[in-house]
Design an enzyme around this catalytic site. Sequence first.
Site, PDB file in Angstrom:
ATOM      1  CB  SER A  12      -0.909   0.012   1.234  1.00 32.08           C
ATOM      2  OG  SER A  12      -0.142  -0.017   2.422  1.00 32.08           O
ATOM      3  CG  HIS A  64      -2.692  -0.706  -2.844  1.00 30.61           C
ATOM      4  ND1 HIS A  64      -3.051   0.579  -2.493  1.00 30.61           N
ATOM      5  CD2 HIS A  64      -2.953  -1.484  -1.746  1.00 30.61           C
ATOM      6  CE1 HIS A  64      -3.505   0.581  -1.245  1.00 30.61           C
ATOM      7  NE2 HIS A  64      -3.456  -0.653  -0.777  1.00 30.61           N
ATOM      8  CD  GLU A  98      -3.555   3.503  -4.878  1.00 28.03           C
ATOM      9  OE1 GLU A  98      -3.670   4.733  -4.826  1.00 28.03           O
ATOM     10  OE2 GLU A  98      -2.959   2.827  -4.004  1.00 28.03           O
TER      11      GLU A  98
END
Length: 656
Positions: free
Chosen positions: A122, A143, A155
């Site tokens: 993250s 992510h 992401e």
Amino acid sequence: MANDTVERVAVLGAGSMGHGIAELAALGGYDVTIRDIDEEIVTEGYENIEWSLEKLEEKGRIDEPSDVVLSRINRTTDLAEAVDDADLVIEAVPERMDIKRDTFSSVDEHAPEHAILASNTSSLSISEIAEATDRPDRVVGLHFFNPPVKMDLVEVTYGEATTDETAETAYAWAESIDKTPIYVRKDVHGFVVNTVLVPFMEEAAWMLSEDETTVQQADATMVYERGYPMGPFELNDFGGIDIGYHFRAESDQPVPPVVEEKVDNENLGKKTGTGFYDYEDGETSQADGDGVDYLPEDAGDFDWLRTEAVMINKAAWLVGNDVATPEAIDTGCRLGGSFPEGMCRRGDRLGLDRVLEKLEDLHAEYGAERFEPCDYLVELVEDGWTGEDAGKGFYDYRTDPPYHYLEWEIDDAGVLNVVLSREERMNSMSEDMFMEIDRLLKSVDTDEISCVVFEGAGDRAFSSGADITGFTAAEPTEIMEVDEMFQTVYHFDRPTVAKIDGFCLGAGIELALACDIRIATEDSLVGTPETTLGVIPGGGATQRLVRLVGEARTKEMIFRGMQFDAAQAEEWGIVNHAVPDEEFDDLVDDVVSDLTANAPLALKVAKEVIHDGQEAGLEAALAMEKKSFGLLATTDDMYEGVTAFRRNREPRFEGE
């Protein structure tokens, strides 16, 4: 639909993130191997997947039997075996750089040369992780957000060496498992969502440390006045106060004293029983409090603009440094942070000059680096591009304004398909969505349109209603204007169809009622719950329902806040058709096919006569119908219809 480049997936780590990602891959049609260092952990992860799939099957949320999906998942504790034939390897091991680098080094040794290696980190550097391999060009961030099965966002993060081909393959794979990916084009700490989200929690903590707010004031203001789903302290407690603390510590950024104090005392939020609030049922049962206890009347004295200015400044920094586009940032804010709108859009609404002025004042007063306006924000304001009122800000509103909450297209048959695209909030209608529907219908060339079909994104809701939190900060006079959109739909020159699958409540049923034809899956939920929230329908339901079902049933529905399935709604006359799921799309297609085949001018006039006739006496309405019939009898469409009938062919209407 599986991605052609990727056939086999390996997921390393069987914890909450790992087993969730493996489940998603299997649901997407991929063969998956899930691996962890201990057989017991792997078994527990596999059993969690099995339980989740069974629940999804019970709710009708998957297209295949759960055991078929589960059969695609293999288990192992052997890393080499897990990655031996994988096209995509996704690492979901603990969030420590040394563990991740060791994992990637081993994967690089055993995975096929063509395999893409992805990290679910993250915030840790993708570039640094990639340095542990001999293929940094094929290393990328993927992510997922927790829990992966429920959260829609992914992401896709570039490392310094990641190629476009690698990132694009990862992006396409995320789309193939029904997730919404965004590109993070530079390897910055926190990527997109955390870069913007952490200041939401952090700035309130700085103000609390400086005795400039209370916990309740901050949370109540951000929820009841600014529309966020949780207040900053509530969110800190929910996710774990230590999470934000370690995020800042990793980047050598100062941490608010109250946060540091909570972490030092191991008062980390709900998971320890005590955080900014006291909870009755923390995992360690250390407290016996009331939990989150802020009320609407606590709102008002918190400096919300300070928080939002810092967040908008972070968004501007991301755009100015080519990390992400405004569209990607706002998608990330909505799907990853459950924000009511993205911070770029919010900045444009507030006025970027106002944001800049606030930051300059804060920087002058406190001198903190986080208040220093970024170059891109300064450039926009100096160029006069201060947001929506100026015609341009993060977005350009001058010639082709963006649609944030609608997806639409006109197909070859002239059908305008409109998707209410706010799936993260079950397509609840915000002020922007109202405006976008209104703008779309007023701007399209009706000569190109045969009919309009409205539907909701996803498989859970047509629309769950108006986003009440989005209206709490609005003036009563502004709220009273929302009916304009429903009138625009009601009077649109072409037939309109509501394609209802799932929740259709409040403003959702009001949009459907404004449409000419309503078709629903039989177990969709229809209703008017407004009185249970202390308001009444504001988009025409009190008037349109009474014309459909009569005064008595309308009063009962609204007075009781009733909700019932579409089968009953069909019985009452609220929807035209309520059918099983498997018949739904075919019936909508049949209805739309009939609408596109008939004369557009005749449909327009018929709609006008039906609408206007309800407000007139019978004699006047019959006269209106007769006059309209006479006018249509002289049109080219009428002659074409008669000619086609006589020659036994399909008519080719031109709308003239």
